[in-house]
Motif scaffolding. Structure first.
Motif, PDB file in Angstrom:
ATOM      1  N   GLN A 193      44.118   6.699  12.912  1.00 58.40           N
ATOM      2  CA  GLN A 193      43.282   5.630  12.363  1.00 58.40           C
ATOM      3  C   GLN A 193      43.159   4.499  13.388  1.00 58.40           C
ATOM      4  O   GLN A 193      43.982   4.381  14.291  1.00 58.40           O
ATOM      5  CB  GLN A 193      43.880   5.122  11.062  1.00 58.40           C
ATOM      6  N   LEU A 194      42.133   3.676  13.238  1.00 58.38           N
ATOM      7  CA  LEU A 194      41.878   2.587  14.177  1.00 58.38           C
ATOM      8  C   LEU A 194      41.971   1.255  13.452  1.00 58.38           C
ATOM      9  O   LEU A 194      41.375   1.075  12.384  1.00 58.38           O
ATOM     10  CB  LEU A 194      40.489   2.760  14.805  1.00 58.38           C
ATOM     11  N   CYS A 195      42.718   0.338  14.021  1.00 63.05           N
ATOM     12  CA  CYS A 195      42.863  -1.022  13.497  1.00 63.05           C
ATOM     13  C   CYS A 195      42.491  -2.000  14.602  1.00 63.05           C
ATOM     14  O   CYS A 195      42.619  -1.686  15.789  1.00 63.05           O
ATOM     15  CB  CYS A 195      44.306  -1.282  13.052  1.00 63.05           C
ATOM     16  N   GLY A 196      42.067  -3.201  14.211  1.00 65.71           N
ATOM     17  CA  GLY A 196      41.727  -4.181  15.224  1.00 65.71           C
ATOM     18  C   GLY A 196      41.572  -5.565  14.658  1.00 65.71           C
ATOM     19  O   GLY A 196      41.447  -5.754  13.450  1.00 65.71           O
ATOM     20  N   SER A 197      41.590  -6.551  15.564  1.00 73.95           N
ATOM     21  CA  SER A 197      41.407  -7.934  15.153  1.00 73.95           C
ATOM     22  C   SER A 197      40.636  -8.691  16.229  1.00 73.95           C
ATOM     23  O   SER A 197      40.605  -8.300  17.395  1.00 73.95           O
ATOM     24  CB  SER A 197      42.757  -8.603  14.896  1.00 73.95           C
ATOM     25  N   LEU A 198      40.016  -9.784  15.792  1.00 72.48           N
ATOM     26  CA  LEU A 198      39.298 -10.672  16.695  1.00 72.48           C
ATOM     27  C   LEU A 198      40.340 -11.498  17.443  1.00 72.48           C
ATOM     28  O   LEU A 198      41.172 -12.161  16.818  1.00 72.48           O
ATOM     29  CB  LEU A 198      38.371 -11.584  15.884  1.00 72.48           C
ATOM     30  N   VAL A 199      40.315 -11.454  18.787  1.00 71.14           N
ATOM     31  CA  VAL A 199      41.359 -12.144  19.548  1.00 71.14           C
ATOM     32  C   VAL A 199      40.847 -13.233  20.481  1.00 71.14           C
ATOM     33  O   VAL A 199      41.639 -14.013  21.008  1.00 71.14           O
ATOM     34  CB  VAL A 199      42.224 -11.148  20.361  1.00 71.14           C
ATOM     35  N   TRP A 200      39.530 -13.313  20.690  1.00 66.14           N
ATOM     36  CA  TRP A 200      39.024 -14.314  21.620  1.00 66.14           C
ATOM     37  C   TRP A 200      37.557 -14.595  21.354  1.00 66.14           C
ATOM     38  O   TRP A 200      36.789 -13.692  21.043  1.00 66.14           O
ATOM     39  CB  TRP A 200      39.186 -13.812  23.059  1.00 66.14           C
TER      40      TRP A 200
END
Length: 129
Positions: free
Chosen positions: A48-55
């Protein structure tokens, strides 16, 4: 006929071996506009793929998106095929049903639709620190 099946199987094996293996999607990815970056990683069962806004860049219009910094944008998108994940994403305050497709080691496409009618596609490139 058995000989034909063997030949087809051998050709398929050679074709699969010739396809380039994609690098891991884990890393920081930047939108083609160069004003937004997301950190992505494999999660859950490892597919599975997870992610977040970092910049966000310093441009004025990004001011409204600052509340989404360091917040999840993708939680456990399901792999639909190698190099492609589908599911619900939170993109700058909008809930989207979308797809992230890894086209090469350093290029991905993120597509999503909100309300089933407002659709957008973004190109993302691996960010080198």
């Amino acid at each position: 006929m058995p000989r034909l099946k063997s030949l087809v199987a051998a050709l398929a094996l050679c074709a699969a071996a010739a396809l380039p293996a994609l690098a891991s999607p884990a890393g920081v990815w930047e939108l083609e506009t160069r004003d937004t970056r997301f950190a992505l990683e494999l999660c859950g069962d490892g597919t599975q793929l997870c992610g977040s806004l970092v910049w966000l860049s310093d441009t004025d219009y990004n001011e409204e998106y600052k509340p989404y910094l360091n917040q999840p944008m993708a939680r456990a998108l399901r792999q639909s095929r190698p190099g492609q994940w589908k599911g619900e994403m939170n993109f700058m305050g909008y809930r989207l049903n979308g797809t992230i497709t890894q086209n090469s080691a350093d290029h991905m496409t993120m597509s999503g639709c909100a309300f089933l009618v407002i659709c957008k596609t973004y190109q993302m490139y691996r960010h080198a620190p």
